[in-house]
Design an enzyme around this catalytic site. Sequence first.
Site, PDB file in Angstrom:
ATOM      1  N   SER A 221       0.777  -1.198   0.086  1.00  0.00           N
ATOM      2  CA  SER A 221       0.117   0.082  -0.052  1.00  0.00           C
ATOM      3  C   SER A 221       0.950   1.225  -0.266  1.00  0.00           C
ATOM      4  O   SER A 221       1.578   1.617  -0.813  1.00  0.00           O
ATOM      5  CB  SER A 221      -0.904  -0.150   1.034  1.00  0.00           C
ATOM      6  OG  SER A 221      -1.988   0.538   1.079  1.00  0.00           O
ATOM      7  N   ASP A 441      -8.606  -4.236  -6.041  1.00  0.00           N
ATOM      8  CA  ASP A 441      -8.369  -3.646  -4.962  1.00  0.00           C
ATOM      9  C   ASP A 441      -8.963  -2.362  -4.836  1.00  0.00           C
ATOM     10  O   ASP A 441      -9.022  -1.492  -5.652  1.00  0.00           O
ATOM     11  CB  ASP A 441      -6.732  -3.570  -5.201  1.00  0.00           C
ATOM     12  CG  ASP A 441      -5.904  -2.750  -3.845  1.00  0.00           C
ATOM     13  OD1 ASP A 441      -6.653  -2.141  -2.975  1.00  0.00           O
ATOM     14  OD2 ASP A 441      -4.884  -3.417  -3.745  1.00  0.00           O
ATOM     15  N   HIS A 471      -7.367  -5.832  -0.734  1.00  0.00           N
ATOM     16  CA  HIS A 471      -6.153  -5.033  -0.727  1.00  0.00           C
ATOM     17  C   HIS A 471      -5.165  -5.691  -0.863  1.00  0.00           C
ATOM     18  O   HIS A 471      -4.735  -6.600   0.198  1.00  0.00           O
ATOM     19  CB  HIS A 471      -6.392  -4.011   0.451  1.00  0.00           C
ATOM     20  CG  HIS A 471      -5.256  -2.864   0.119  1.00  0.00           C
ATOM     21  ND1 HIS A 471      -4.800  -2.239  -0.816  1.00  0.00           N
ATOM     22  CD2 HIS A 471      -4.672  -2.123   1.537  1.00  0.00           C
ATOM     23  CE1 HIS A 471      -4.053  -1.376  -0.712  1.00  0.00           C
ATOM     24  NE2 HIS A 471      -3.861  -1.421   0.547  1.00  0.00           N
TER      25      HIS A 471
END
Length: 502
Positions: A221, A441, A471
């Site tokens: 991320s 995602d 995610h």
Amino acid sequence: MSRPLRLGALSTALLLAVLAAGCGGGGGRPDTSARQKLDWSSCPAPSPDQDAAATKAPGGQWECATLHAPLDYRKPHGRTIGIAMIRAKATDRRHRIGSLIFNFGGPGGSGVATLPALANSYKQLRTRYDLVSFDPRGVGRSSGVRCLGDRQLDAYYAADSTPDNKAEVKSQLRRVKTYAAACEKNSGPILPYVGTTNAARDMDLMRSVLGDKKMHYFGVSYGTELGGVYAHLFPKKVGRALFDGVVDPMQTPEQGALAQAKGFQRALNDYLKACTKSTVSSCPTQPRIRTLLKRLDSRPVRGYGGRKLTESLADGGIAQSLYSRDYWQYLTQGIAGAQQGDGRILLALGDALNGRGPDGRYSTLQSALTAITCADFKQRYTVPDIERKLPAFRKVSPVFGDMMAWGLTQCTDWPVRGAWTTPDVSAKGAAPILVVGNTGDPATPYEGAGRMAKELGPGVGVELTYKGEGHGAYDGGNACVRKTVNAYLLQGKVPEKGKVCG
């Protein structure tokens, strides 16, 4: 909430608790050079102010230490900051490659707490790497940013974050201004120094102190943005690096928030389709979700601990549940419960997004996210800016559009100027970096992976596509992704261009 925290891969128990760090500290004027020695010691047992599930070290395998870094790298002999670290040594010492440094995203997530929580996922990597993570500056025990008190934060997150009239807009701006002022009052000295560039310099100092010639890296991320900035600053120091759940480096906060609104809406649509095809009889519909949120705006329902589920907390709870397919069942139960006047499940999910533990205490998750975001980006959005953009946000997401658009006010009254319009991640001369994009995602939409690979430069960014949900990809349970990434990190095998795992 324009850059939501990554919590999707954690277990349900951890999802509902604060990720509080367990090691580290600062102070004094210790050696901040690459010659400093880390004083590794067994991590202490969890204390009442820590999440026991997150900090427990199976078999006593975890060691903690504090890296000392300059608060301001332009003044290497000035004030210092302690960076909390954690590691588990490689099990095959004979074939050890080096350290594999993890950043799990946010910005604002505690690596010291998260690495032990997810360690079972990285057993194979641990055979040849020391698994290492840390709390970036401004996070957790690395001088974590503190703003409001716990009860004040309860009110702050429960308040209406999607204003419908001028009075509510004024109230929203007043809350944001009060929050920024509290951050300056309680954490002002470190706010100018918590940006991603300084965190990248901390990682290079960490690499050197650990004794590694190259920086082997696992970024998730926001950790991909941090990794990209590191690669730009230190291209010749890049070893084997994985970027998973990739942030688009070309997007401004507005563009990123719009993409996230679209991504969360896409994930919600996928959830709704899957639910209707299942045997579940209580599947919600988008119109019912919107009706529920509208009702909660004026009539919150009971939650737990004397608190109520408001529209803002419910919206955040729905978003949190889309970080992993494993949480879809809780979304179904949470919406059904809220429709019947029981908001406990959605409130628990909303609390997890905001970093609130079962004991009512907040971690530094969201305060650090805001501080790092505002230290990075120059953009400051006004009410007219947001009102002009609202139609576009509402078009891509009837459920999340307003929340994402008004989230752009988080830096409006911030006391520190931002560093860039968008980060530079060009890394000419770096070794190949594996960039993994997940088509489903919600938080870091798939398109960002291709842009990151392109911006890293020819021969550097190598993209792998995962056709999945949730995610990130490595912890998504796909054998193809796991095998490909492990072959790259453990054996240096770069996959062929355009490889797809489904």
